[in-house]
Design a protein around this motif. Structure first.
Motif, PDB file in Angstrom:
ATOM      1  N   LEU A  46       0.369  17.068  -6.426  1.00 45.09           N
ATOM      2  CA  LEU A  46      -0.764  15.873  -6.899  1.00 45.09           C
ATOM      3  C   LEU A  46      -1.250  15.389  -5.633  1.00 45.09           C
ATOM      4  O   LEU A  46      -0.635  15.466  -4.415  1.00 45.09           O
ATOM      5  N   LYS A  47      -2.667  15.291  -5.577  1.00 44.64           N
ATOM      6  CA  LYS A  47      -3.342  14.797  -4.411  1.00 44.64           C
ATOM      7  C   LYS A  47      -3.237  13.420  -4.543  1.00 44.64           C
ATOM      8  O   LYS A  47      -3.889  12.354  -5.239  1.00 44.64           O
ATOM      9  N   GLU A  70       3.693  14.737 -22.018  1.00 41.35           N
ATOM     10  CA  GLU A  70       3.423  15.136 -20.472  1.00 41.35           C
ATOM     11  C   GLU A  70       4.470  14.479 -19.643  1.00 41.35           C
ATOM     12  O   GLU A  70       4.935  15.374 -18.622  1.00 41.35           O
ATOM     13  N   PHE A  71       4.832  13.370 -19.801  1.00 38.73           N
ATOM     14  CA  PHE A  71       6.031  12.512 -19.158  1.00 38.73           C
ATOM     15  C   PHE A  71       7.321  13.402 -19.131  1.00 38.73           C
ATOM     16  O   PHE A  71       7.829  13.736 -17.909  1.00 38.73           O
ATOM     17  N   ARG A  72       7.401  13.939 -20.222  1.00 37.92           N
ATOM     18  CA  ARG A  72       8.735  14.596 -20.373  1.00 37.92           C
ATOM     19  C   ARG A  72       8.815  16.176 -19.640  1.00 37.92           C
ATOM     20  O   ARG A  72       9.544  16.387 -18.710  1.00 37.92           O
ATOM     21  N   ARG A  73       7.568  16.793 -19.906  1.00 34.84           N
ATOM     22  CA  ARG A  73       7.529  18.036 -18.953  1.00 34.84           C
ATOM     23  C   ARG A  73       7.502  17.783 -17.335  1.00 34.84           C
ATOM     24  O   ARG A  73       8.159  18.613 -16.849  1.00 34.84           O
ATOM     25  N   ILE A  74       6.781  16.807 -17.051  1.00 35.61           N
ATOM     26  CA  ILE A  74       6.933  16.763 -15.688  1.00 35.61           C
ATOM     27  C   ILE A  74       8.201  16.110 -15.201  1.00 35.61           C
ATOM     28  O   ILE A  74       8.660  16.529 -14.028  1.00 35.61           O
ATOM     29  N   MET A  75       8.998  15.396 -15.685  1.00 33.61           N
ATOM     30  CA  MET A  75      10.298  14.886 -15.653  1.00 33.61           C
ATOM     31  C   MET A  75      11.320  15.942 -15.529  1.00 33.61           C
ATOM     32  O   MET A  75      12.133  16.128 -14.544  1.00 33.61           O
ATOM     33  N   GLU A  76      11.297  17.045 -16.386  1.00 33.29           N
ATOM     34  CA  GLU A  76      12.127  18.035 -16.601  1.00 33.29           C
ATOM     35  C   GLU A  76      11.774  18.977 -15.439  1.00 33.29           C
ATOM     36  O   GLU A  76      12.810  19.486 -14.987  1.00 33.29           O
ATOM     37  N   THR A  77      10.778  19.183 -14.922  1.00 32.89           N
ATOM     38  CA  THR A  77      10.152  20.093 -13.701  1.00 32.89           C
ATOM     39  C   THR A  77      10.930  19.459 -12.665  1.00 32.89           C
ATOM     40  O   THR A  77      11.372  20.150 -11.809  1.00 32.89           O
ATOM     41  N   MET A  78      10.593  18.324 -12.284  1.00 42.68           N
ATOM     42  CA  MET A  78      11.090  17.534 -11.170  1.00 42.68           C
ATOM     43  C   MET A  78      12.564  17.685 -10.990  1.00 42.68           C
ATOM     44  O   MET A  78      13.132  17.901 -10.200  1.00 42.68           O
ATOM     45  N   ASP A 102       4.718   7.020  -4.997  1.00 47.72           N
ATOM     46  CA  ASP A 102       5.408   7.613  -3.854  1.00 47.72           C
ATOM     47  C   ASP A 102       6.073   6.562  -2.921  1.00 47.72           C
ATOM     48  O   ASP A 102       5.399   6.100  -2.153  1.00 47.72           O
ATOM     49  N   LEU A 103       7.372   6.163  -3.229  1.00 48.78           N
ATOM     50  CA  LEU A 103       8.360   4.982  -2.559  1.00 48.78           C
ATOM     51  C   LEU A 103       8.734   5.531  -1.056  1.00 48.78           C
ATOM     52  O   LEU A 103       8.827   4.750  -0.481  1.00 48.78           O
ATOM     53  N   ASP A 104       8.856   6.705  -1.329  1.00 47.25           N
ATOM     54  CA  ASP A 104       9.750   7.415  -0.190  1.00 47.25           C
ATOM     55  C   ASP A 104       9.626   8.861  -0.165  1.00 47.25           C
ATOM     56  O   ASP A 104       9.751   9.492  -0.996  1.00 47.25           O
ATOM     57  N   SER A 105       9.071   9.529   0.798  1.00 54.86           N
ATOM     58  CA  SER A 105       8.454  11.083   0.697  1.00 54.86           C
ATOM     59  C   SER A 105       9.705  11.813   0.709  1.00 54.86           C
ATOM     60  O   SER A 105       9.467  13.257   0.476  1.00 54.86           O
ATOM     61  N   SER A 106      10.891  11.320   0.896  1.00 51.38           N
ATOM     62  CA  SER A 106      12.017  12.299   0.740  1.00 51.38           C
ATOM     63  C   SER A 106      12.568  12.288  -0.424  1.00 51.38           C
ATOM     64  O   SER A 106      13.764  12.863  -0.719  1.00 51.38           O
ATOM     65  N   GLN A 107      12.128  11.607  -1.294  1.00 49.71           N
ATOM     66  CA  GLN A 107      12.712  11.406  -2.548  1.00 49.71           C
ATOM     67  C   GLN A 107      11.610  11.675  -3.636  1.00 49.71           C
ATOM     68  O   GLN A 107      10.398  11.708  -3.630  1.00 49.71           O
ATOM     69  N   PRO A 108      12.094  11.988  -4.973  1.00 48.84           N
ATOM     70  CA  PRO A 108      11.043  12.509  -5.984  1.00 48.84           C
ATOM     71  C   PRO A 108      10.047  11.147  -6.269  1.00 48.84           C
ATOM     72  O   PRO A 108      10.188  10.080  -6.039  1.00 48.84           O
ATOM     73  N   LEU A 109       8.839  11.671  -6.761  1.00 47.23           N
ATOM     74  CA  LEU A 109       7.992  10.498  -7.228  1.00 47.23           C
ATOM     75  C   LEU A 109       8.300   9.540  -8.147  1.00 47.23           C
ATOM     76  O   LEU A 109       9.151  10.151  -9.034  1.00 47.23           O
ATOM     77  N   THR A 118       0.769  -1.234  -0.007  1.00 51.26           N
ATOM     78  CA  THR A 118       0.084   0.159   0.147  1.00 51.26           C
ATOM     79  C   THR A 118       0.868   1.088  -0.074  1.00 51.26           C
ATOM     80  O   THR A 118       1.613   1.517   1.003  1.00 51.26           O
ATOM     81  N   ILE A 119       0.879   2.020  -1.169  1.00 54.19           N
ATOM     82  CA  ILE A 119       1.568   3.315  -1.217  1.00 54.19           C
ATOM     83  C   ILE A 119       0.845   4.533  -1.601  1.00 54.19           C
ATOM     84  O   ILE A 119      -0.388   4.082  -1.927  1.00 54.19           O
ATOM     85  N   ASN A 120       1.237   5.520  -1.522  1.00 54.69           N
ATOM     86  CA  ASN A 120       0.526   6.784  -2.060  1.00 54.69           C
ATOM     87  C   ASN A 120       0.698   6.775  -3.648  1.00 54.69           C
ATOM     88  O   ASN A 120       1.843   6.607  -4.220  1.00 54.69           O
ATOM     89  N   VAL A 121      -0.481   7.046  -4.374  1.00 52.41           N
ATOM     90  CA  VAL A 121      -0.377   6.812  -5.779  1.00 52.41           C
ATOM     91  C   VAL A 121      -1.389   7.842  -6.270  1.00 52.41           C
ATOM     92  O   VAL A 121      -2.355   8.294  -5.808  1.00 52.41           O
ATOM     93  N   PHE A 122      -1.005   8.446  -7.409  1.00 53.33           N
ATOM     94  CA  PHE A 122      -1.764   8.922  -8.388  1.00 53.33           C
ATOM     95  C   PHE A 122      -1.776   8.762  -9.753  1.00 53.33           C
ATOM     96  O   PHE A 122      -0.623   8.250 -10.317  1.00 53.33           O
ATOM     97  N   GLN A 123      -2.904   8.625 -10.363  1.00 50.38           N
ATOM     98  CA  GLN A 123      -3.257   7.889 -11.583  1.00 50.38           C
ATOM     99  C   GLN A 123      -3.763   8.845 -12.397  1.00 50.38           C
ATOM    100  O   GLN A 123      -5.008   9.328 -12.169  1.00 50.38           O
TER     101      GLN A 123
END
Length: 160
Positions: A52-53, A35-43, A85-92, A17-22
């Motif tokens: 994200l919720k 969209e994947f490229r845009r989000i990854m570049e931003t992160m 969200d595998l680890d809240s201290s790391q990027p999604l 059980t982990i935090n997920v957004f789909q």
């Protein structure tokens, strides 16, 4: 050379059980990839996680995909984007996935997705996360293999 066949049962998997957004939109693969490229570049450039919720969700997570249950009446599309969200201290972990199967169970629709676009670093994080859960549960896992089909679908981050 060596020829290996990709099947989801050969890949390490774990119920967790982990935090997920789909994101489930009926749109083309090129839109998801952009969209994947845009989000990854931003992160990567800003070091920020997308706003994200995330929702705590029971899933079956594998290094090659995810199995998730959704409400039976919710819309389903053949492509989705997952934020894990595998680890809240790391990027999604962000991945684009295509649905390979679906079935109705009670009042839920259970869908199996295969990752078709994911960074190699995120693939490695998934693998380590799954191994740590399996180790904590005392599950013996075989030595990892090279899964060519999955490796072909991953994206290598270019050093700057």
């Amino acid at each position: 050379g060596s020829l290996e066949m990709y099947t989801r049962r050969q890949m390490p998997r774990v119920d967790t059980t982990i935090n997920v957004f789909q994101i489930r939109r009926d749109t083309s693969l090129s839109v998801y990839r952009n969209e994947f490229r845009r989000i990854m570049e931003t992160m990567n450039s800003k070091g920020m996680r997308p706003n994200l919720k995330l929702q705590e969700t029971p899933i079956n997570l594998g290094t090659g995909g995810v199995c998730i249950a959704i409400e039976a009446l919710e819309p389903v599309s053949p492509l989705s984007m997952f934020f894990l969200d595998l680890d809240s201290s790391q990027p999604l972990v962000c991945a684009v996935a295509d649905m390979v199967w679906k079935r109705h169970e009670n009042d839920k629709l259970v869908c199996g997705y295969r990752f078709i676009q994911i960074h190699k670093a995120d693939q490695g994080r998934l693998s380590r996360y799954i191994q740590s859960i399996q180790k904590g549960r005392g599950i013996v896992t075989p030595a990892s293999k090279t899964y060519w089909e999955l490796l072909d679908r991953m994206i290598n981050e270019e050093p700057e």
